[in-house]
Scaffold this motif. Structure first.
Motif, PDB file in Angstrom:
ATOM      1  N   THR A 106      51.532  72.476  67.994  1.00 56.80           N
ATOM      2  CA  THR A 106      50.685  71.313  68.271  1.00 56.80           C
ATOM      3  C   THR A 106      51.407  70.019  67.916  1.00 56.80           C
ATOM      4  O   THR A 106      51.355  69.036  68.669  1.00 56.80           O
ATOM      5  N   GLY A 150      53.875  69.210  70.511  1.00 58.50           N
ATOM      6  CA  GLY A 150      53.167  68.710  71.687  1.00 58.50           C
ATOM      7  C   GLY A 150      52.806  67.241  71.548  1.00 58.50           C
ATOM      8  O   GLY A 150      52.999  66.436  72.478  1.00 58.50           O
ATOM      9  N   VAL A 190      60.348  73.289  73.333  1.00 58.74           N
ATOM     10  CA  VAL A 190      59.963  72.471  74.493  1.00 58.74           C
ATOM     11  C   VAL A 190      60.340  73.198  75.783  1.00 58.74           C
ATOM     12  O   VAL A 190      59.518  73.344  76.703  1.00 58.74           O
ATOM     13  N   SER A 225      58.290  76.637  76.040  1.00 62.20           N
ATOM     14  CA  SER A 225      56.884  76.486  76.431  1.00 62.20           C
ATOM     15  C   SER A 225      56.777  76.062  77.898  1.00 62.20           C
ATOM     16  O   SER A 225      55.870  76.510  78.618  1.00 62.20           O
ATOM     17  N   GLN A 279      54.637  78.136  80.544  1.00 64.50           N
ATOM     18  CA  GLN A 279      53.586  77.449  81.303  1.00 64.50           C
ATOM     19  C   GLN A 279      53.834  77.484  82.806  1.00 64.50           C
ATOM     20  O   GLN A 279      52.894  77.424  83.595  1.00 64.50           O
ATOM     21  N   GLY A 288      53.522  68.716  76.838  1.00 61.34           N
ATOM     22  CA  GLY A 288      52.980  68.324  75.532  1.00 61.34           C
ATOM     23  C   GLY A 288      51.486  68.554  75.432  1.00 61.34           C
ATOM     24  O   GLY A 288      50.994  69.054  74.407  1.00 61.34           O
ATOM     25  N   TYR A 289      50.747  68.220  76.492  1.00 65.78           N
ATOM     26  CA  TYR A 289      49.290  68.395  76.467  1.00 65.78           C
ATOM     27  C   TYR A 289      48.914  69.871  76.332  1.00 65.78           C
ATOM     28  O   TYR A 289      48.001  70.230  75.582  1.00 65.78           O
ATOM     29  N   LYS A 290      49.631  70.736  77.038  1.00 60.59           N
ATOM     30  CA  LYS A 290      49.316  72.169  76.971  1.00 60.59           C
ATOM     31  C   LYS A 290      49.626  72.750  75.597  1.00 60.59           C
ATOM     32  O   LYS A 290      49.012  73.743  75.187  1.00 60.59           O
ATOM     33  N   LEU A 291      50.572  72.141  74.876  1.00 63.30           N
ATOM     34  CA  LEU A 291      50.868  72.597  73.515  1.00 63.30           C
ATOM     35  C   LEU A 291      49.845  72.075  72.509  1.00 63.30           C
ATOM     36  O   LEU A 291      49.597  72.715  71.489  1.00 63.30           O
ATOM     37  N   ALA A 292      49.301  70.907  72.794  1.00 62.99           N
ATOM     38  CA  ALA A 292      48.411  70.239  71.818  1.00 62.99           C
ATOM     39  C   ALA A 292      47.019  70.009  72.392  1.00 62.99           C
ATOM     40  O   ALA A 292      46.467  68.917  72.296  1.00 62.99           O
TER      41      ALA A 292
END
Length: 535
Positions: free
Chosen positions: A123, A126, A325, A328, A332, A375-379
């Motif tokens: 997170t 992200g 990075v 992920s 994704q 980043g959004y998909k991680l956080a």
């Protein structure tokens, strides 16, 4: 996955490798820039990380390359060691030490980090990705993704950079062209992900990031001589060789004349330690993201990383780690096997040889849009709610890890999260050392039953001592140690001391063990010394 047929999942792996390629390209260049190293050294590390480490690794979805977490170490070391070629010797040594770590089975270290810290790491990264890409989105930063730490090499930090961006937006002093194409790119990505990918196989085969990048190149060409054109410092900047000899000249080789110097070996060991730790943490995080929940053999990963660093160091590349990075982005985008990591490495190699001029027409703001989605998909905000619902023991290490990463760097953030996690364990150990049950009066005495936990260590001294000292006079204490497999000597000494106090306060003690029941034992020390060693 059928390991005997690496091409079985090509339909998924090729589109994923294209996305990873577009994510990796600016990061390779940016990390080289942040490290004070030649730009081409970042590309070498990306190529070796993809092809060599990807082929040797046991991870099916992890992607390796130059790591932002090592940028500060590299920047300092190049100056301290007397030049880049001297530094490359330390990279080779670091790789050899990683090989040794792998053969010594040091990969198990990664499993000792709590799940809450690993989730906090994902997170936090992200959030950092999103915060760091905002200036590029508006065409206001010339360093393509190198500064992933809170403090940046240009003297700014994450939030002063954001403040500068906000002020520029308010005053209208941002790059309108970069912003327009960034908005177009992120619209394409959202439309592709949420709508078009469900409409047909063509939209699954051709990934949104590729379309966004093509749109960015077309925009650059169409607006070249207009008021909305993009300047060269708003574009990707891959070194363009004039000839084959010029291309060969971009490679650097270690100066092994300095191999006997102590500072070279210290730097090599530092690289090995930090790169191994970052890799193991990324492996743990990547395995959690993997939809198939495959488990990466960590010792094999260290051997793969070590081999990659030896090769990278020999030909002029930066140190390599597995990078969350890229990994992920791979997951994704639907990557199924290690072929996506390997193919992305070949894409990097082929592109820097054949089409560097075309790559230099890609707007950085488009790549910022791609990283926004990563980043959004991680956080995702929903994760905060999930972690909060799991209770404070999970939530606090999770939040501390995030804050540590955002306000310091990756390893420091993880260290802070781990420290808080250990404190939580100590608190719970303090609380869970025993169970106390108070029964009705029996023969004029309060009957209290204390059951000790399976393992009772010196961490539990305070809790047990407090309970024993608070027992009222004229008490009948039933001390049950039948479930206790390990009893620290410190606890035995507390019980021994308490037996003296008990006589003075008219407290009777009944000790219940697997060997039977003992009333008012004469010596706890002697009793437990006679117990079987396993108990």
């Amino acid at each position: 996955m059928n390991s005997s047929n690496p091409f079985k999942n090509f339909k998924a792996d090729i589109p994923a490798s294209i996305v990873v390629f577009f994510v990796a390209l600016p990061l390779c260049l940016g990390i080289a820039l942040a490290s004070g190293a030649p730009l081409f050294s970042g590309l070498i590390a990306g190529i070796v990380g993809g092809i060599v480490v990807g082929a040797m690794s046991g991870s099916q979805v992890g992607v390796s390359g130059p790591a932002a977490g090592l940028a500060a170490i590299v920047l300092t070391a190049i100056g301290a060691l007397g030049g880049y070629q001297n530094f490359l010797v330390a990279v080779v040594i670091g790789g050899a030490i990683q090989l040794l770590f792998g053969f010594l089975k040091a990969g198990i270290i990664g499993y000792y980090f709590p799940s809450s810290v690993i989730k906090g790491m994902l997170t936090g990264i992200g959030i950092i990705i999103i915060l760091k890409q905002i200036p590029y989105f508006f065409g206001l930063d010339k360093n393509p993704g190198g500064d992933f730490s809170f403090l940046q090499i240009d003297g700014e930090n994450t939030f002063t950079e954001l403040l500068r961006t906000i002020n520029a937006i308010i005053s209208g002093n941002f790059d309108y062209g970069a912003t327009i194409i960034a908005i177009v790119a992120i619209s394409i990505l959202i439309l592709w992900s949420n709508v078009l990918s469900k409409k047909g196989k063509i939209f699954q085969l051709v990934q949104g990031p590729l379309v966004a990048v093509v749109a960015g190149i077309v925009y650059y060409l169409l607006t070249k001589d207009t008021g909305l054109s993009l300047s060269a410092d708003r574009l990707v900047s891959v070194p363009v060789p004039e000839s084959f000899d010029d291309f060969k000249g971009q490679f650097a080789f270690p100066n092994f004349e300095v191999i006997g110097r102590a500072d070279i070996w210290i730097t090599g060991f530092t690289i090995a330690l930090v790169a191994s730790l970052e890799t193991l943490l990324c492996v743990e995080a990547t395995d959690k993201l993997d939809p198939r929940k495959r488990v990466t053999p960590t010792n094999r990963e260290l051997i793969a990383q070590g081999t990659g660093n030896i090769i990278s160091g020999f030909i002029g590349g930066l140190p390599i780690t597995q990078v969350i990075v890229r990994s992920s982005a791979n997951i994704q985008s639907g990557g199924k096997t290690k072929m996506s990591a390997i193919i992305h490495g070949f894409f990097l190699l082929i592109s820097v040889i054949l089409i560097p001029t075309l790559l230099n027409k890609i707007p950085l703001s488009v790549l910022a849009a791609v990283l926004f989605i990563v980043g959004y998909k991680l956080a995702k905000p929903a994760l905060f709610k999930t972690m909060y619902n799991l209770g404070w023991k999970q939530f606090i290490p999770f939040v501390v890890t995030i804050l540590g990463i955002v306000f310091t760097d990756l390893l420091m953030g993880i260290g802070l999260g781990l420290a808080v996690g250990i404190v939580v364990i100590l608190i719970k150990s303090f609380q869970n050392s025993h169970f106390l049950h108070i029964e009705d009066k029996s023969n004029g005495k309060h009957k209290i039953k204390m059951t000790l936990a399976e393992e009772v260590t010196f961490f539990n001294k305070g809790a047990i001592l407090k309970e024993l000292d608070s027992l009222p006079r004229d008490t009948y204490l039933e001390l049950d140690v039948r479930k206790t497999r390990y009893l620290d000597n410190d606890i035995i000494e507390i019980l021994e001391d308490f037996s003296e106090k008990a006589r003075n306060r008219n407290i009777d003690i009944q000790l219940i063990s697997e060997r039977g029941i003992v009333e008012n034992p004469d010596s706890f020390i002697q009793f437990f010394q006679l117990r079987p060693k396993s108990a």
